[in-house]
Design a protein around this motif. Structure first.
Motif, PDB file in Angstrom:
ATOM      1  N   ASN A 145      28.235 -33.857  97.505  1.00  0.00           N
ATOM      2  CA  ASN A 145      27.488 -32.840  96.777  1.00  0.00           C
ATOM      3  C   ASN A 145      27.483 -31.521  97.548  1.00  0.00           C
ATOM      4  O   ASN A 145      27.666 -30.448  96.969  1.00  0.00           O
ATOM      5  CB  ASN A 145      26.056 -33.314  96.522  1.00  0.00           C
ATOM      6  CG  ASN A 145      25.297 -32.369  95.624  1.00  0.00           C
ATOM      7  OD1 ASN A 145      25.859 -31.828  94.679  1.00  0.00           O
ATOM      8  ND2 ASN A 145      24.032 -32.187  95.907  1.00  0.00           N
ATOM      9  N   ASN A 146      27.305 -31.595  98.848  1.00  0.00           N
ATOM     10  CA  ASN A 146      27.318 -30.398  99.684  1.00  0.00           C
ATOM     11  C   ASN A 146      28.685 -29.724  99.641  1.00  0.00           C
ATOM     12  O   ASN A 146      28.792 -28.496  99.579  1.00  0.00           O
ATOM     13  CB  ASN A 146      26.946 -30.763 101.124  1.00  0.00           C
ATOM     14  CG  ASN A 146      26.778 -29.554 102.000  1.00  0.00           C
ATOM     15  OD1 ASN A 146      26.180 -28.558 101.588  1.00  0.00           O
ATOM     16  ND2 ASN A 146      27.305 -29.627 103.200  1.00  0.00           N
TER      17      ASN A 146
ATOM     18  N   LYS B 243      30.868 -29.873  97.185  1.00  0.00           N
ATOM     19  CA  LYS B 243      31.030 -29.255  95.857  1.00  0.00           C
ATOM     20  C   LYS B 243      30.240 -27.958  95.763  1.00  0.00           C
ATOM     21  O   LYS B 243      30.689 -26.987  95.176  1.00  0.00           O
ATOM     22  CB  LYS B 243      30.586 -30.216  94.768  1.00  0.00           C
ATOM     23  CG  LYS B 243      31.546 -31.353  94.535  1.00  0.00           C
ATOM     24  CD  LYS B 243      31.037 -32.270  93.449  1.00  0.00           C
ATOM     25  CE  LYS B 243      31.996 -33.410  93.214  1.00  0.00           C
ATOM     26  NZ  LYS B 243      31.507 -34.325  92.186  1.00  0.00           N
ATOM     27  N   THR B 244      29.029 -27.921  96.332  1.00  0.00           N
ATOM     28  CA  THR B 244      28.183 -26.742  96.301  1.00  0.00           C
ATOM     29  C   THR B 244      28.847 -25.596  97.073  1.00  0.00           C
ATOM     30  O   THR B 244      28.873 -24.458  96.607  1.00  0.00           O
ATOM     31  CB  THR B 244      26.794 -27.049  96.912  1.00  0.00           C
ATOM     32  OG1 THR B 244      26.217 -28.123  96.181  1.00  0.00           O
ATOM     33  CG2 THR B 244      25.893 -25.851  96.836  1.00  0.00           C
ATOM     34  N   LYS B 245      29.391 -25.880  98.244  1.00  0.00           N
ATOM     35  CA  LYS B 245      30.059 -24.853  99.037  1.00  0.00           C
ATOM     36  C   LYS B 245      31.287 -24.336  98.340  1.00  0.00           C
ATOM     37  O   LYS B 245      31.557 -23.135  98.351  1.00  0.00           O
ATOM     38  CB  LYS B 245      30.444 -25.407 100.410  1.00  0.00           C
ATOM     39  CG  LYS B 245      29.286 -25.527 101.350  1.00  0.00           C
ATOM     40  CD  LYS B 245      29.751 -25.970 102.720  1.00  0.00           C
ATOM     41  CE  LYS B 245      28.585 -26.017 103.677  1.00  0.00           C
ATOM     42  NZ  LYS B 245      28.991 -26.412 105.029  1.00  0.00           N
TER      43      LYS B 245
ATOM     44  N   SER C 193      31.839 -24.178  95.083  1.00  0.00           N
ATOM     45  CA  SER C 193      31.496 -23.366  93.914  1.00  0.00           C
ATOM     46  C   SER C 193      30.941 -21.999  94.318  1.00  0.00           C
ATOM     47  O   SER C 193      30.971 -21.060  93.532  1.00  0.00           O
ATOM     48  CB  SER C 193      30.494 -24.108  93.034  1.00  0.00           C
ATOM     49  OG  SER C 193      29.266 -24.270  93.699  1.00  0.00           O
ATOM     50  N   HIS C 194      30.427 -21.856  95.545  1.00  0.00           N
ATOM     51  CA  HIS C 194      29.896 -20.575  95.996  1.00  0.00           C
ATOM     52  C   HIS C 194      30.945 -19.710  96.679  1.00  0.00           C
ATOM     53  O   HIS C 194      30.724 -18.531  96.906  1.00  0.00           O
ATOM     54  CB  HIS C 194      28.723 -20.779  96.960  1.00  0.00           C
ATOM     55  CG  HIS C 194      27.484 -21.254  96.281  1.00  0.00           C
ATOM     56  ND1 HIS C 194      26.977 -22.512  96.494  1.00  0.00           N
ATOM     57  CD2 HIS C 194      26.676 -20.679  95.357  1.00  0.00           C
ATOM     58  CE1 HIS C 194      25.888 -22.668  95.746  1.00  0.00           C
ATOM     59  NE2 HIS C 194      25.688 -21.560  95.050  1.00  0.00           N
TER      60      HIS C 194
END
Length: 59
Positions: free
Chosen positions: A50-51, A53-55, A57-58
């Protein structure tokens, strides 16, 4: 990796293989440790994914 450890314990210590008198009896606290470790490790892997994927997308 945890799946291999769980499968190994199942094969060595369960009734599914005829170990007879060579079987080592596991206590309930061993099973609790195994299950809780598997849950913790799974939650960690999901958090890492999840981390990641978050990085992504940013960026």
């Amino acid at each position: 990796m945890k799946q291999l450890l769980i499968a190994e314990m199942r094969n060595k210590y369960s009734d599914s293989h005829a170990a007879g008198s060579n079987r080592i009896k596991l206590e309930e606290h061993h099973g609790t440790l195994l299950v809780n470790s598997a849950i913790t490790f799974s939650e960690f892997l999901l958090a890492v994914e999840n981390n990641s994927k978050t990085k992504t997308s940013h960026d």
